[in-house]
Design a protein around this motif. Structure first.
Motif, PDB file in Angstrom:
ATOM      1  N   GLY B  19      41.686  39.611  47.459  1.00  0.00           N
ATOM      2  CA  GLY B  19      41.225  38.839  48.607  1.00  0.00           C
ATOM      3  C   GLY B  19      39.712  38.791  48.631  1.00  0.00           C
ATOM      4  N   ALA B  20      39.140  39.166  49.756  1.00  0.00           N
ATOM      5  CA  ALA B  20      37.688  39.071  49.896  1.00  0.00           C
ATOM      6  C   ALA B  20      36.978  40.248  49.231  1.00  0.00           C
ATOM      7  CB  ALA B  20      37.317  39.001  51.372  1.00  0.00           C
ATOM      8  N   SER B  21      37.702  41.361  49.043  1.00  0.00           N
ATOM      9  CA  SER B  21      37.013  42.533  48.501  1.00  0.00           C
ATOM     10  C   SER B  21      37.011  42.501  46.979  1.00  0.00           C
ATOM     11  CB  SER B  21      37.671  43.815  48.999  1.00  0.00           C
ATOM     12  OG  SER B  21      38.958  43.940  48.444  1.00  0.00           O
ATOM     13  N   SER B  22      35.843  42.678  46.425  1.00  0.00           N
ATOM     14  CA  SER B  22      35.662  42.613  44.993  1.00  0.00           C
ATOM     15  C   SER B  22      35.826  44.011  44.393  1.00  0.00           C
ATOM     16  CB  SER B  22      34.261  42.063  44.730  1.00  0.00           C
ATOM     17  OG  SER B  22      34.068  41.909  43.365  1.00  0.00           O
ATOM     18  N   ILE B  23      36.584  44.102  43.290  1.00  0.00           N
ATOM     19  CA  ILE B  23      36.834  45.413  42.677  1.00  0.00           C
ATOM     20  C   ILE B  23      35.992  45.579  41.407  1.00  0.00           C
ATOM     21  CG2 ILE B  23      38.566  46.969  41.717  1.00  0.00           C
ATOM     22  CD1 ILE B  23      39.329  46.443  44.519  1.00  0.00           C
ATOM     23  N   LEU B  24      36.001  44.541  40.562  1.00  0.00           N
ATOM     24  CA  LEU B  24      35.226  44.603  39.326  1.00  0.00           C
ATOM     25  C   LEU B  24      34.015  43.694  39.450  1.00  0.00           C
ATOM     26  CD1 LEU B  24      38.172  44.318  36.757  1.00  0.00           C
ATOM     27  CD2 LEU B  24      37.007  46.398  37.512  1.00  0.00           C
ATOM     28  N   HIS B  25      32.831  44.239  39.167  1.00  0.00           N
ATOM     29  CA  HIS B  25      31.608  43.459  39.348  1.00  0.00           C
ATOM     30  C   HIS B  25      30.965  43.141  38.013  1.00  0.00           C
ATOM     31  CE1 HIS B  25      32.000  44.928  43.481  1.00  0.00           C
ATOM     32  NE2 HIS B  25      32.127  46.124  42.960  1.00  0.00           N
TER      33      HIS B  25
END
Lengths: 273, 359
Positions: B19-25
């Protein structure tokens, strides 16, 4: 010591009384049914039937009799209802279990809605609408009414059955080359089968027992077993009514035993989630 | 092993999230053919998400994944020619051992006899002879994970993905399966990415280790690289350098000295690489030795302290040593009493020095 013995004894006595009362309330009516089904003549002031015989069993099981016709109608309708609800509840249950649907809880509640209102009020309106579109008094109409009523069980149980399957089991199949459809057929469906069988049995029994909807939508053209039972007992023919009730009991008890085997705790715990 | 010029898998700028939360940057990584890579990190660092994104179970939001030069980022999992071994085994309980292992081959249209032959060879390779017709629910954890490994290897995948496959096993089985897995990988020569939170597992199995922190790669290197030359305090601590001490570097009579804050009598000659200002030193407990007085202090920092507590986990004693305001943990073969004065030797080459973190 004596006190202890006495208290054990009195506990036993209470337990025995409890079981006895339970048996009386459960088995008493059943015994009455069985008695009525073999009573050829039974009137006041006699506490037991005056003459016994299997005359009414022969009446009921005569190939041309009403009972056999309604039994066929009932079973046919119940099977059709099972098919209709499976067609809806397998995809719906899977979607509810797997997809991140918005308003998931609202959708689950939607299937519960038909149970929330007084059924007679609903069925009168359904009957009116069905009358307009020519579905009143047809088997299809009755199947539809039963299906809506049964969907709540089948969708909720199917959703529970699907969500109790670890999604990694599906990923493992996709991962080594299975298409989504192949995965569903070879992994998901077999694993959900016990839950789906249980849901189908519930639906079958619900349809077999359903009275109100059939009464408003099916009468007089469609006569199911519960309607026959109603007609017979209203007409004072307690023998035929009792035999019909006994016939209705057979699938209920048989299937309940099967459900108990199929519906496992891990599925039950997911119902309504 | 000859290395193919094309990387087995090459990941560039990979981003993913829920969703809105990013895990891999933005993750970049290359695995050579036949190479065994371990992705190491604490829970929530994104290592499992990275593996599942590579496998295609999880959508990526940006970046590319190519397998032997072929872009697979847009392909569904079944078209990626990878195979995964799951932490939960993920065996199908309604199939036998052979049914599970032959599933992928059946999909590929192998004949029944060819499948049977392949399964037989896999069963003996994995030490599961005679268990082909068993229900998977009748097997032990170690056997189940072997079946899962067999199911993955049956399709001769170009890349094997291992999602904490040993975490659910008890210690003994875990050690033997760790060894077997490594041997299999060397013999069969497939490339593997192994996700784990177990440092020792990563160190002993992998050719190279990737350490992840908060959705980014913190360091990539051989086990020796990451252990001996951590690039950040995070890596140093992750590799077990739990002992910290602030070091204040200064010049005295034109010679480099170091003062340890809080221990006023500790101004020592500094023989290591030149630093300036206040830094923090990190050191592993196994690098610290408890020494007799008058040991050669060259290339080491010697601290005086006393034993504050002792434990015997087996093999060696583990001590907690108080030196002024600091506490160090160290191991030793010698038995010291609690309260006994000791000297600690911290070898300079094992001391990892970084800027002091303010947080």
């Amino acid at each position: 010591m004596t006190m202890l013995h006495l208290s054990t004894f009195s506990r036993r006595l209470l337990q025995g009384l409890g079981v006895g009362l339970l048996a009386f309330f459960l088995l008493g009516p059943l015994a009455n049914l069985v008695l009525w089904s073999v009573a050829e003549r039974w009137y006041t002031p006699f506490k037991l039937p005056v003459t016994y015989g299997t005359k009414y069993w022969e009446v009921v099981f005569r190939p041309t009799g009403d009972a056999m016709t309604s039994l066929t109608t009932s079973v046919g309708i119940a099977l059709a209802v099972v098919v209709v609800t499976l067609i809806v509840s397998v995809p719906a249950g899977y979607a509810l279990a797997r997809l991140r649907l918005p308003f998931r809880a609202a959708i689950m509640l939607l299937f519960l809605l038909p149970q929330a209102f007084p059924s007679v009020a609903i069925y009168i309106n359904v009957a009116r609408i069905f009358y307009w579109i020519g579905l009143n008094g047809t088997v299809i109409g009755v199947v539809l009414v039963h299906s809506v009523h049964a969907l709540v069980y089948s969708v909720w149980i199917a959703a529970a059955a699907f969500s109790s399957i670890d999604q990694d089991l599906e990923w493992a199949a996709r991962n080594i080359g299975a298409s989504p459809l192949k995965t569903f057929v070879s992994v998901t469906l077999p694993l959900a089968a016990p839950g789906l069988v249980a849901a189908s049995i519930f639906v079958f029994l619900e349809s077999l027992d359903e009275f109100t909807g059939t009464f408003f939508v099916g009468v007089p053209q469609v006569t199911t077993l519960p309607l026959l039972l109603y007609n017979a007992s209203m007409g004072g023919n307690y023998q035929v009514a009792s035999i019909t009730a006994l016939i209705l009991l057979v699938p209920s008890i048989g299937f309940m035993l099967i459900i108990e085997r199929f519906l496992k705790g891990d599925v039950l715990s997911k119902i309504g989630r | 092993m000859s290395q193919s010029p094309v990387a087995a898998i090459s990941v560039r700028g990979l981003r993913a999230g829920y969703g809105a939360s990013s895990i891999l940057h933005g993750v970049d990584l290359d695995v050579a053919a036949g190479e065994f890579i371990a992705i190491l990190g604490s829970s929530g660092c994104g290592k499992t998400t990275l593996l599942r994104t590579i496998a295609g179970f999880h959508p990526l939001t940006d970046g590319s994944i190519s397998l032997f030069g072929r872009d697979v980022a847009g392909l569904p999992p079944e078209k990626r020619d990878m195979a995964m071994v799951f932490q939960s085994y993920a065996l199908w309980p309604h199939m036998t051992v052979a049914g599970n292992m032959g599933y992928g081959l059946k999909l590929r249209g192998w004949s029944a006899s060819a499948i049977a032959a392949k399964i037989d060879s896999l069963l003996s390779l994995l030490g599961l002879e005679g268990l082909g017709e068993r229900k998977v629910t009748q097997l032990s954890g170690g056997q189940r994970q072997r079946v899962a490994l067999g199911r993955a290897l049956a399709i001769d995948p170009k890349l094997l993905l291992l999602d904490e496959p040993l975490s659910n096993l008890d210690a003994k089985v875990r050690l033997s399966l760790r060894y077997e897995l490594k041997t299999l990988q060397k013999t069969l020569g497939f490339a593997a990415i192994h996700v784990t939170h177990d440092r020792e597992e990563a160190m002993t199995m992998a050719d190279r280790i990737i350490i992840m922190d908060k959705g980014r790669i913190a360091q990539i290197g051989t086990p020796e690289d990451v252990y001996d030359h951590p690039v950040s305090p995070f890596i140093a601590r992750f590799m077990g350098a739990d002992n910290q001490l602030p070091l204040c570097f200064m010049q005295k009579d034109g010679v480099a000295h170091v003062r340890i804050e809080g221990l006023e009598d500790h101004v020592l000659r500094w023989h290591g690489r030149p630093y300036e200002g206040t830094k923090t030193g990190y050191i592993n407990e196994e690098a610290i030795s408890l020494v007799e007085p008058d040991t050669d202090t060259n290339q080491s920092i010697i601290l005086k302290g006393h034993i504050s507590s002792r434990a015997y986990p087996g093999g060696q004693y583990r001590y907690s040593i108080a030196c002024g305001p600091y506490h160090f943990s160290a191991t030793s073969d010698h038995l010291f009493a609690e309260g006994e004065p000791v000297e600690l030797r911290l070898p300079l080459n094992r001391l990892h020095i970084f800027d002091t973190q303010t947080a």
